[in-house]
Design a protein around this motif. Sequence first.
Motif, mmCIF file in Angstrom:
data_model
loop_
_atom_site.group_PDB
_atom_site.id
_atom_site.type_symbol
_atom_site.label_atom_id
_atom_site.label_comp_id
_atom_site.label_asym_id
_atom_site.label_seq_id
_atom_site.Cartn_x
_atom_site.Cartn_y
_atom_site.Cartn_z
ATOM 1 N N HIS A 1 0.841 -1.189 0.000
ATOM 2 C CA HIS A 1 0.000 0.000 0.000
ATOM 3 C C HIS A 1 0.880 1.244 0.000
ATOM 4 O O HIS A 1 0.852 2.043 0.926
ATOM 5 C CB HIS A 1 -0.933 -0.027 1.212
ATOM 6 C CG HIS A 1 -1.770 -1.271 1.293
ATOM 7 N ND1 HIS A 1 -2.722 -1.592 0.353
ATOM 8 C CD2 HIS A 1 -1.771 -2.298 2.170
ATOM 9 C CE1 HIS A 1 -3.286 -2.752 0.662
ATOM 10 N NE2 HIS A 1 -2.722 -3.201 1.755
ATOM 11 N N ASP A 2 1.683 1.339 -1.055
ATOM 12 C CA ASP A 2 2.531 2.524 -1.136
ATOM 13 C C ASP A 2 1.704 3.684 -1.693
ATOM 14 O O ASP A 2 0.534 3.523 -2.051
ATOM 15 C CB ASP A 2 3.794 2.241 -1.940
ATOM 16 C CG ASP A 2 3.495 1.677 -3.318
ATOM 17 O OD1 ASP A 2 2.316 1.676 -3.727
ATOM 18 O OD2 ASP A 2 4.442 1.235 -3.986
ATOM 19 N N HIS A 3 2.336 4.854 -1.738
ATOM 20 C CA HIS A 3 1.551 6.057 -2.022
ATOM 21 C C HIS A 3 0.769 5.949 -3.331
ATOM 22 O O HIS A 3 -0.421 6.222 -3.375
ATOM 23 C CB HIS A 3 2.470 7.280 -2.064
ATOM 24 C CG HIS A 3 3.201 7.520 -0.790
ATOM 25 N ND1 HIS A 3 4.280 8.374 -0.682
ATOM 26 C CD2 HIS A 3 3.016 7.008 0.456
ATOM 27 C CE1 HIS A 3 4.725 8.369 0.564
ATOM 28 N NE2 HIS A 3 3.977 7.551 1.263
ATOM 29 N N TRP A 4 1.486 5.537 -4.386
ATOM 30 C CA TRP A 4 0.770 5.605 -5.673
ATOM 31 C C TRP A 4 -0.311 4.555 -5.785
ATOM 32 O O TRP A 4 -1.370 4.802 -6.371
ATOM 33 C CB TRP A 4 1.723 5.585 -6.859
ATOM 34 C CG TRP A 4 2.197 4.261 -7.363
ATOM 35 C CD1 TRP A 4 3.366 3.652 -7.056
ATOM 36 C CD2 TRP A 4 1.528 3.397 -8.300
ATOM 37 N NE1 TRP A 4 3.457 2.453 -7.714
ATOM 38 C CE2 TRP A 4 2.352 2.274 -8.499
ATOM 39 C CE3 TRP A 4 0.310 3.465 -8.991
ATOM 40 C CZ2 TRP A 4 2.001 1.230 -9.341
ATOM 41 C CZ3 TRP A 4 -0.039 2.419 -9.843
ATOM 42 C CH2 TRP A 4 0.797 1.316 -10.012
ATOM 43 N N TRP B 1 -3.266 5.838 -3.903
ATOM 44 C CA TRP B 1 -3.904 6.906 -4.688
ATOM 45 C C TRP B 1 -4.720 6.320 -5.837
ATOM 46 O O TRP B 1 -5.829 6.765 -6.132
ATOM 47 C CB TRP B 1 -2.829 7.859 -5.229
ATOM 48 C CG TRP B 1 -3.386 8.899 -6.150
ATOM 49 C CD1 TRP B 1 -4.061 10.027 -5.803
ATOM 50 C CD2 TRP B 1 -3.332 8.871 -7.583
ATOM 51 N NE1 TRP B 1 -4.428 10.714 -6.931
ATOM 52 C CE2 TRP B 1 -3.998 10.023 -8.041
ATOM 53 C CE3 TRP B 1 -2.788 7.993 -8.521
ATOM 54 C CZ2 TRP B 1 -4.121 10.326 -9.398
ATOM 55 C CZ3 TRP B 1 -2.914 8.285 -9.871
ATOM 56 C CH2 TRP B 1 -3.573 9.439 -10.298
ATOM 57 N N LYS B 2 -4.152 5.284 -6.467
ATOM 58 C CA LYS B 2 -4.846 4.641 -7.579
ATOM 59 C C LYS B 2 -6.172 4.034 -7.100
ATOM 60 O O LYS B 2 -7.189 4.091 -7.807
ATOM 61 C CB LYS B 2 -3.939 3.542 -8.157
ATOM 62 C CG LYS B 2 -4.210 3.231 -9.601
ATOM 63 C CD LYS B 2 -3.119 2.308 -10.144
ATOM 64 C CE LYS B 2 -3.736 1.288 -11.073
ATOM 65 N NZ LYS B 2 -3.103 -0.003 -11.023
ATOM 66 N N THR B 3 -6.141 3.468 -5.910
ATOM 67 C CA THR B 3 -7.379 2.938 -5.334
ATOM 68 C C THR B 3 -8.392 4.058 -5.163
ATOM 69 O O THR B 3 -9.561 3.938 -5.569
ATOM 70 C CB THR B 3 -7.087 2.278 -3.968
ATOM 71 O OG1 THR B 3 -6.223 1.165 -4.175
ATOM 72 C CG2 THR B 3 -8.367 1.826 -3.293
ATOM 73 N N GLY C 1 6.111 5.672 -8.637
ATOM 74 C CA GLY C 1 4.800 5.628 -9.268
ATOM 75 C C GLY C 1 4.905 5.948 -10.739
ATOM 76 O O GLY C 1 5.938 6.424 -11.212
ATOM 77 N N PRO C 2 3.827 5.705 -11.461
ATOM 78 C CA PRO C 2 3.845 6.024 -12.893
ATOM 79 C C PRO C 2 3.843 7.541 -13.117
ATOM 80 O O PRO C 2 3.493 8.321 -12.224
ATOM 81 C CB PRO C 2 2.561 5.378 -13.415
ATOM 82 C CG PRO C 2 1.710 5.111 -12.236
ATOM 83 C CD PRO C 2 2.598 5.057 -11.032
ATOM 84 N N HIS D 1 0.385 14.244 -11.079
ATOM 85 C CA HIS D 1 -0.703 14.589 -10.173
ATOM 86 C C HIS D 1 -0.151 15.122 -8.842
ATOM 87 O O HIS D 1 -0.583 16.164 -8.344
ATOM 88 C CB HIS D 1 -1.582 13.353 -9.922
ATOM 89 C CG HIS D 1 -2.550 13.538 -8.796
ATOM 90 N ND1 HIS D 1 -3.753 14.189 -8.947
ATOM 91 C CD2 HIS D 1 -2.462 13.181 -7.479
ATOM 92 C CE1 HIS D 1 -4.373 14.222 -7.779
ATOM 93 N NE2 HIS D 1 -3.621 13.617 -6.877
ATOM 94 N N VAL D 2 0.830 14.416 -8.299
ATOM 95 C CA VAL D 2 1.391 14.837 -7.007
ATOM 96 C C VAL D 2 2.080 16.193 -7.131
ATOM 97 O O VAL D 2 1.992 17.025 -6.224
ATOM 98 C CB VAL D 2 2.369 13.768 -6.456
ATOM 99 C CG1 VAL D 2 3.071 14.274 -5.197
ATOM 100 C CG2 VAL D 2 1.621 12.475 -6.144
ATOM 101 N N ALA D 3 2.722 16.432 -8.264
ATOM 102 C CA ALA D 3 3.359 17.741 -8.455
ATOM 103 C C ALA D 3 2.331 18.851 -8.266
ATOM 104 O O ALA D 3 2.589 19.869 -7.608
ATOM 105 C CB ALA D 3 3.992 17.817 -9.847
#
Lengths: 807, 287
Positions: free
Chosen positions: A791-794, A797-799, B262-263, B269-271
């Motif tokens: 459950h890393d950040h991205w 977030w994707k969830t 992340g992709p 998005h985070v930026a």
Amino acid sequence: MNVQTPPSAEERVEKLQGLGSSRKRVEDARFTQGKGNYVDDIKLPGMLFGDFVRSPYGHARIKSINKDAALALPGVVAVLTAEDLKPLNLHYMPTLAGDVQAVLADEKVLFQNQEVAFVVAEDRYIAADAVDLVEVDYEELPALTDAFKAMDADAPLLREDIKDKMEGAHGPRKHHNHIFHWEEGDEAGASKALADAEVTVEELITYQRVHPCPLETCGCVASMDKINGKLTLWGTFQAPHAVRTVASLITNIPEHNIRVISPDIGGGFGNKVGVYPGYICSAVASIVTGVPIKWVEDRIENLTATAFARDYHMTGKLAATKDGKITGLHCHVLADHGAFDACADPTKFPAGFFHICTGSYDIPVAYVGVDGVYTNKAPGGVAYRCSFRVTEAAYMIERMIDILALKLEMDPVELRMKNFIRKEQFPYASALGWEYDSGDYHTAMQKALDSVSHQALRDEQAQNRAAFDRGETRKLMGIGVAHFTEIVGAGPVKNCDILGLGMFDSCEIRIHPTGSAIARLGTISQGQGHATTFAQILASEIGIPAEDITLEEGDTDTAPYGLGTYGSRSTPVAGAATAMAGRKIRAKAQMIAAYLLEVHEDDLEWDIDRFQVKGNPEAHKTMKEIAFASYNQAIPGLEPGLEAVSYYDPPNMTYPFGAYICVVDVDVDTGVTDVRSFYALDDCGTRINPMIIEGQVHGGLTEALAIAMGQDISYDEIGNVQGGSLMDFFLPTAVETPVWQTDHTTTPSPHHPIGAKGVGESPNVGGVPALSNAVIDAFAHKGLTHSQMPHDHWRVWKTAQSLGLTG
Amino acid sequence: MIPGSFDYHRPRTLNEAVGLLADHAGDAFVLAGGHSLIPMMKLRMATPEHLIDIQDIGELTGIDVSNGTIEIGAAVTQAALIASDALADACPILRETSLQIADPQIRNVGTIGGNVANGDPGNDMPAVMQALDADYMLHGSGGQRSVKARDFYEAAYFTARDESEILTSIRIPVPAQGHGHSYQKQKRKIGDYATAAAAVILSVSDGKCTGASIALTNVADTPLWAEAAGNALIGTDLGPNAVSAAVDAARAITDPASDGRGPSEYRTHVAGIMVKRAIEAAHERAA
């Protein structure tokens, strides 16, 4: 007048620092001062250094290897390849799982960073330069990195060396990339329970590939003494005696001429159980050159080439009644073992003890089937801070319970309480064949709920969700509950062996004339604090203060045979051996005391640190006095001295358990999670050293956090390993680590001599599902049933994005 | 993880260092704190034949704030930046950012010069320097010149610095009194590079934004000065619409790689989120 008051019973107990004492770790004086003695601290005269040429490809044919440029570099002594090992029949080595593994790649490489050639040079720098000069010509082949495609009809053939061997170590192989099928339980019964059920749930739950990543990487020093024919091997070995036996079997050097020494080890977590090509190559190079060889891997080599953990794709199905009584479990696992089957499991159990997957629940019928497959990934599959495949099993069932609770619209705690094995059902025979020794799950869960004010947390969460929907906050609160049951202490020789070696363990005690002692064990500490805790067990058994007892492990020339330290087996097995050896000492001491006090043995009773005459405690002999007498008195019918040895074959495993509750706040805009609180109640039976238990729980929870929130060793489609350095592989620092709140109940093991069950691995087993359940719970009201770790950040977030929550 | 062989030089003066660089043009790397260079050498991704260690050159270690200009020597460590009250007074974003670089042990050794000169898009200070419109002073055998931080970065590890030049100091115009500032960085763990980060400097007068400068870290192969994003704020009340326009403008210029953080889509998005939070924090701090 100087009247000496004899010490009170309390003072005498205090002085022993035995069971239950939070005695400080005796190891720490050297560790905290940088005075440990690790493999890389060993420096021998004339020692050479080994380094590996490794494959840049995940799957490729080796067309040629040219050593000339490397050998021409001044200071290079030798370059070994598979061709050099073939005449010795050492180009392959047996694995713990009944497979073979290439020591140096034979015609093909099967995973990125596989060992291709071993360079031996006068120092590490020359060796590293020479590695760059070995020219290997490869022909790249299609890589297989998706376990689900391993058994496709057109899947590439990975293991050409066994392509015609369709009978594997665990039965027939269905496909050239199939390793084994193993199953347990009643498939027809479980299928019927599902077909008949009022409610069913099914989910594919993946426990991603991770790595134990001990702070000290793997390494060894091999030294062949050509005069006396003796090979000494210092190394990062969690099982030194087994290494000696295996080394003897594969090199044909008689076992008495091999001495294996595990010095201080900087963490193992299962990574240091197996045998690695570096050990074999170092030994061969020392035998050939006649001088000591050192090999120590670097961090990238450790993460990408030595044993990984997990990589289980588990399809779980639960059947239940409408009111939440579970009626059956069916589970199939696709197990990705990498290029060679080098799992470290008891030989009869290719999926370890995965069939503990009925967990803490009274499930009437269950079935598990496991299929292992080869892929172009590093070999391994070790028990990373857990007993064999137990953390995978606990993760599967603890996720499935939450998924079922969602479907039933029932609080996950209520569903657990409803299905727990009841206290009066112990010893409990599980549907998959285990006999749980003891437990009191309802009491533990209730204590956990009360301690965290669970209902108040749920109320707060309801308010948080309403506020989120009103647009007042962008954070969601998740509450994760897990109740795990471990199975540790492998194990009874009747069903647990590794390569035919029964999984007993041992302790040998010698009492010195002045009443101090040395105890030697077949285990080896990697940070667990054995020198502290085993001395405490003995102190309580034989009445000699823990500080007067030296503990020694890890030298096969001096320690009694044992199967080593992993799978939380040291306390359940070697700890029991220690207590039993102590009781043998005490039995002889009783005879000596009877002689000294001129009474019959039966007239004596044990009291803390002495034998005293029943009804007349003034007449007594302390253990110190008895020890001296054993050396200076000719006692009729008794041999001089006071020594004992015990080999302990446990009658059963032990079953530690615990209730964990975690609260996490999820920032839906970034996917950043914050573990607000984490409460861990552990029941490991009798507690030997509460401080060390707490430290073990802290460490195991931190590794659970690492796994649940970030660790991931993945491969791209051409076989490049991702995340193979600490830049990407998540090792939490103090900053990322929350405050751990620990607690306990005590339900002793009825069959263990002191009632202890083992604790080192529980927090990892229970921590991962608690954290994962918390993150998923944060989104449960929006329809999320499951999301894969980490459950890393991205990914979080994707969830959130997939649920339409991101702005 | 063992570097190839190299010769090590430790000059005492700038002229000596510049001379060494000229003598070994193309084969020499300047070593400051070494936190980027040494790992690259251990991975053999950098294979210099000569290392010129500048830590004994006293003239590179000063911090001076006078006449509306801040001058920071290249060998000043992150720890020294954090410790300087004069800097914290004149330009607090430097301390704020330094505290988000790795951990105290690294900050004790890592230097501001290395951080900005190395050209690693993951470093934090380059974007801050672009937001502050800093000048980099470069010293070579041909003398001294200055290059704007906003013009310095060409691609990952490629900069306007000539191989024979040493970056000797950074000059920053002191931002307006009462300016607001923020550096917002999302990272996976201590010591990690940013998933995305944003530096914001702005001024507010009578409720209106009178100046704004925004720059981004680690969302392209160079740091990015988001000129249009800053302009989108000027003249506004820094309300949601203005912030949203700035976020969109910032996201439009990003081109992050997909990696373990992340992709690309996520990092863009985070930026935007970092820009939004930095604007809000800077606005709150602006007098």
